[in-house]
Design a protein around this motif. Structure first.
Motif, mmCIF file in Angstrom:
data_model
loop_
_atom_site.group_PDB
_atom_site.id
_atom_site.type_symbol
_atom_site.label_atom_id
_atom_site.label_comp_id
_atom_site.label_asym_id
_atom_site.label_seq_id
_atom_site.Cartn_x
_atom_site.Cartn_y
_atom_site.Cartn_z
ATOM 1 N N ARG A 382 0.572 -1.218 0.014
ATOM 2 C CA ARG A 382 0.164 -0.026 -0.119
ATOM 3 C C ARG A 382 0.943 1.311 -0.116
ATOM 4 O O ARG A 382 0.320 2.320 -0.581
ATOM 5 C CB ARG A 382 -0.934 0.026 1.199
ATOM 6 C CG ARG A 382 -2.175 -1.181 1.103
ATOM 7 C CD ARG A 382 -2.920 -1.057 2.388
ATOM 8 N NE ARG A 382 -4.083 -1.910 2.206
ATOM 9 C CZ ARG A 382 -4.926 -2.260 3.305
ATOM 10 N NH1 ARG A 382 -4.927 -1.590 4.572
ATOM 11 N NH2 ARG A 382 -5.860 -3.024 2.929
ATOM 12 N N PHE A 383 1.844 1.222 0.794
ATOM 13 C CA PHE A 383 2.907 2.461 0.823
ATOM 14 C C PHE A 383 3.458 2.647 -0.286
ATOM 15 O O PHE A 383 3.875 3.735 -1.020
ATOM 16 C CB PHE A 383 3.760 2.412 1.830
ATOM 17 C CG PHE A 383 3.197 2.597 3.296
ATOM 18 C CD1 PHE A 383 2.578 3.836 3.532
ATOM 19 C CD2 PHE A 383 3.240 1.753 4.257
ATOM 20 C CE1 PHE A 383 2.023 4.161 4.744
ATOM 21 C CE2 PHE A 383 2.763 1.963 5.649
ATOM 22 C CZ PHE A 383 2.045 3.335 5.948
ATOM 23 N N GLN A 384 3.926 1.571 -0.978
ATOM 24 C CA GLN A 384 4.593 1.579 -2.480
ATOM 25 C C GLN A 384 3.670 2.411 -3.378
ATOM 26 O O GLN A 384 3.942 3.134 -3.982
ATOM 27 C CB GLN A 384 4.906 0.291 -2.876
ATOM 28 C CG GLN A 384 6.350 -0.215 -2.110
ATOM 29 C CD GLN A 384 6.859 -1.677 -2.546
ATOM 30 O OE1 GLN A 384 6.145 -2.208 -3.142
ATOM 31 N NE2 GLN A 384 8.037 -1.890 -2.142
ATOM 32 N N ALA A 385 2.319 1.686 -3.353
ATOM 33 C CA ALA A 385 1.231 2.082 -4.573
ATOM 34 C C ALA A 385 0.935 3.739 -4.095
ATOM 35 O O ALA A 385 0.990 4.629 -5.056
ATOM 36 C CB ALA A 385 0.089 1.317 -4.450
ATOM 37 N N MET A 386 0.992 4.224 -2.945
ATOM 38 C CA MET A 386 0.715 5.552 -2.612
ATOM 39 C C MET A 386 2.045 6.475 -3.068
ATOM 40 O O MET A 386 1.669 7.529 -3.599
ATOM 41 C CB MET A 386 0.348 5.648 -1.147
ATOM 42 C CG MET A 386 -0.167 7.106 -0.922
ATOM 43 S SD MET A 386 -1.296 7.459 -1.548
ATOM 44 C CE MET A 386 -1.829 9.423 -0.712
ATOM 45 N N GLY A 387 3.363 5.892 -2.806
ATOM 46 C CA GLY A 387 4.428 6.695 -3.257
ATOM 47 C C GLY A 387 4.267 7.022 -4.823
ATOM 48 O O GLY A 387 4.304 7.950 -5.068
ATOM 49 N N ARG A 388 4.006 5.614 -5.476
ATOM 50 C CA ARG A 388 3.767 5.907 -6.934
ATOM 51 C C ARG A 388 2.877 7.063 -7.372
ATOM 52 O O ARG A 388 3.093 8.009 -8.288
ATOM 53 C CB ARG A 388 3.644 4.796 -7.695
ATOM 54 C CG ARG A 388 4.823 3.745 -7.631
ATOM 55 C CD ARG A 388 4.572 2.318 -8.181
ATOM 56 N NE ARG A 388 3.390 1.760 -8.055
ATOM 57 C CZ ARG A 388 3.490 0.540 -7.109
ATOM 58 N NH1 ARG A 388 4.751 0.404 -6.502
ATOM 59 N NH2 ARG A 388 2.485 0.113 -6.620
ATOM 60 N N LYS A 389 1.701 6.870 -6.545
ATOM 61 C CA LYS A 389 0.707 7.776 -7.043
ATOM 62 C C LYS A 389 1.147 9.336 -6.613
ATOM 63 O O LYS A 389 0.911 10.216 -7.438
ATOM 64 C CB LYS A 389 -0.607 7.577 -6.185
ATOM 65 C CG LYS A 389 -1.791 8.449 -6.532
ATOM 66 C CD LYS A 389 -3.049 7.985 -5.627
ATOM 67 C CE LYS A 389 -3.555 6.656 -5.896
ATOM 68 N NZ LYS A 389 -4.554 6.477 -5.259
ATOM 69 N N LEU A 390 1.621 9.518 -5.712
ATOM 70 C CA LEU A 390 2.402 10.942 -5.287
ATOM 71 C C LEU A 390 3.330 11.460 -6.262
ATOM 72 O O LEU A 390 3.131 12.761 -6.719
ATOM 73 C CB LEU A 390 2.891 10.900 -3.831
ATOM 74 C CG LEU A 390 1.988 10.738 -2.650
ATOM 75 C CD1 LEU A 390 2.844 10.751 -1.408
ATOM 76 C CD2 LEU A 390 1.027 11.870 -2.496
ATOM 77 N N ARG A 391 4.248 10.467 -6.666
ATOM 78 C CA ARG A 391 5.170 11.001 -7.671
ATOM 79 C C ARG A 391 4.691 11.252 -9.128
ATOM 80 O O ARG A 391 4.857 12.082 -9.893
ATOM 81 C CB ARG A 391 6.109 9.796 -7.994
ATOM 82 C CG ARG A 391 7.256 9.661 -6.717
ATOM 83 C CD ARG A 391 8.319 8.721 -7.169
ATOM 84 N NE ARG A 391 7.844 7.440 -7.445
ATOM 85 C CZ ARG A 391 7.741 6.458 -6.364
ATOM 86 N NH1 ARG A 391 7.861 6.758 -5.196
ATOM 87 N NH2 ARG A 391 7.308 5.159 -6.870
#
Length: 461
Positions: A382-391
């Motif tokens: 989930r954190f990795q997916a959220m990080g990609r969304k922010l980038r």
């Protein structure tokens, strides 16, 4: 979520076990057609267990089966503690019983084989899948629109023979046998060490595709500890003969229902499961079995029965959200069922797993390790997916979404808080006792307390 095919639902027997509805889901894994024999669906009217509810082939049981299963070994009873909560004077009923099936491995090493999907899967899609809506549950309840399936053939006779040989081994019974106030005899956590055939079967992509398509959502085993939990109930040949005599007499007198006495307890009492989905597979010969259905509590408070599977057949149930019990069967010397629990493969889907019904019948160190491991992996994804969304938003020159980010943070905090609640300190867990916190309806909770399944509890100071 897998796409579903709509078809006309077959009429149910008269009187129907559940209300007939005009539509059903019919799932056929496309890439398995060349591997799985196309067999006619088995007609089943036997029993289906449940997980917690304990959960029991053609294997011949020796005549030395105990004539009663009312008393547990003393050493098991002595292990029950009262550390989790301070309780009133009364103690819960302990569903006690003596050793149930002679511990015997009747399959020599030369006949042991590895799991082969092409040989050991014998799948025919279920005739009907009941949706949560058809069971009167509110829209959005659970993780899938599917509530429960009708029984369907899943494993071949050879596969069941291999599975029974593994679960009846002396090592499994010596190390992995549990009992509780809800169920007399269960085998848990043995698969990775003692049952390579069973372990490989429930990990195979072919079996997972079948389970997922019927459930309407991509699923994986929740963790190794919950692969092929076994529920066992056994009667003597004398008890079996007496029950069949009653069944035949009632049939001659035109009595349609040969129900057990009201005070006779089910194989597994009312409960909800700790995990989203379960697949219950029958490992006993049900030829002479009468009854043994799974009773479900509908969203409106009513109850319905779902017929149980024949040997090698299975039923899929969204048991975390549907209160249910496994009814006793008449005319069967043994009932051995295998219950494998599943969770969503995707980290994006909610995970409402609790450990309420499994803490007291598990090796806590192993249970907590596997639970924490998979939950932390969900967080990582989930954190990795959220990080990609922010980038991606940053690269697209879009403003930072404060509200959405705060919602995400709050969801993960709640996720961790749930983990903290479920991982009860070892010294506070009462071995062999399952509390009533998993029950949905207050009526069921009060009825169970009157029957002595649960104690009155007060929070420890």
């Amino acid at each position: 979520m897998a796409a579903t095919n709509v078809m006309t639902a077959p009429a149910l027997p008269d009187p129907p076990i559940m209300n007939e509805t005009p539509e059903t889901y019919h799932y056929v894994p496309q890439d398995l057609s060349s591997k799985i024999p196309q067999t006619a669906s088995l007609e089943v009217s036997q029993e289906i267990p449940q997980e917690e509810q304990s959960q029991e082939s053609s294997h011949v049981v020796e005549p030395e089966i105990p004539e009663t299963i009312q008393e547990l070994p003393k050493e098991v009873a002595q292990e029950l503690s009262t550390e989790e909560v301070k309780v009133t004077r009364q103690k819960p009923s302990t569903r006690e019983g003596k050793p149930i099936i002679p511990v015997k491995d009747d399959l020599p090493p030369s006949e042991r084989v590895t799991f082969d999907p092409a040989k050991h899967i014998k799948f025919t899609p279920p005739s009907k899948v009941w949706t949560m809506q058809e069971l009167d549950y509110a829209e959005g309840q659970g993780i899938s629109p599917v509530g429960v399936s009708e029984p369907f053939p899943l494993f071949s006779e050879e596969a069941v023979k291999q599975m029974r040989a593994e679960i009846l081994s002396e090592k499994v019974w010596d190390k992995y046998k549990y009992s509780s106030n809800l169920s007399q005899c269960q085998l848990r956590g043995y698969a990775p060490e003692c049952a390579p055939f069973i372990y490989d079967a429930w990990k195979s992509p072919e079996v997972l595709e079948i389970i997922s398509k019927i459930a309407g959502i991509d699923l994986v085993p929740v963790m190794d500890w919950e692969i092929a939990h076994i529920n066992i109930a056994v009667k003597s040949e004398e008890e079996k003969a007496k029950e069949l005599e009653i069944v035949h007499r009632n049939a001659d007198e035109g009595v349609a229902d040969c129900a057990l006495e009201e005070d006779d307890q089910p194989v597994v009492d009312w409960h909800t499961d700790s995990y989203p989905f379960v697949c219950v597979t029958m490992l006993s010969d049900c030829t002479t079995m009468v009854g043994g259905e799974t009773m479900l509590r509908k969203g409106n408070g009513g109850t319905v029965k779902v017929r149980g599977p024949q040997m090698g057949s299975a039923v899929i149930l969204q048991g975390r959200y549907i209160e249910h019990q496994a009814l006793r069967a008449l005319g069967a010397a043994e009932r051995i069922t295998s219950v494998t629990s599943f969770r969503p493969r995707s980290a994006a889907v909610k995970d409402d797993t609790v450990l309420t019904t499994v803490r007291g019948i598990s090796d806590l160190k192993e249970l907590y390790h596997q639970y924490a491991e998979y939950r932390f992996e969900i967080l990582q994804d989930r954190f990795q997916a959220m990080g990609r969304k922010l980038r991606d938003r940053k690269r697209a020159s879009r403003p930072f979404d404060t509200a959405a980010t705060k919602r995400f943070i709050r969801e993960q905090i709640e996720f961790l808080e749930a983990m903290d609640r479920e991982m009860v300190s070892d010294e506070l867990v009462q071995k062999g006792y399952i509390g009533d916190g998993h029950l949905v309806s207050e009526e069921t909770r009060q009825t169970a307390k009157r029957r002595g399944l649960y104690v009155e509890e007060t929070v420890a100071a």
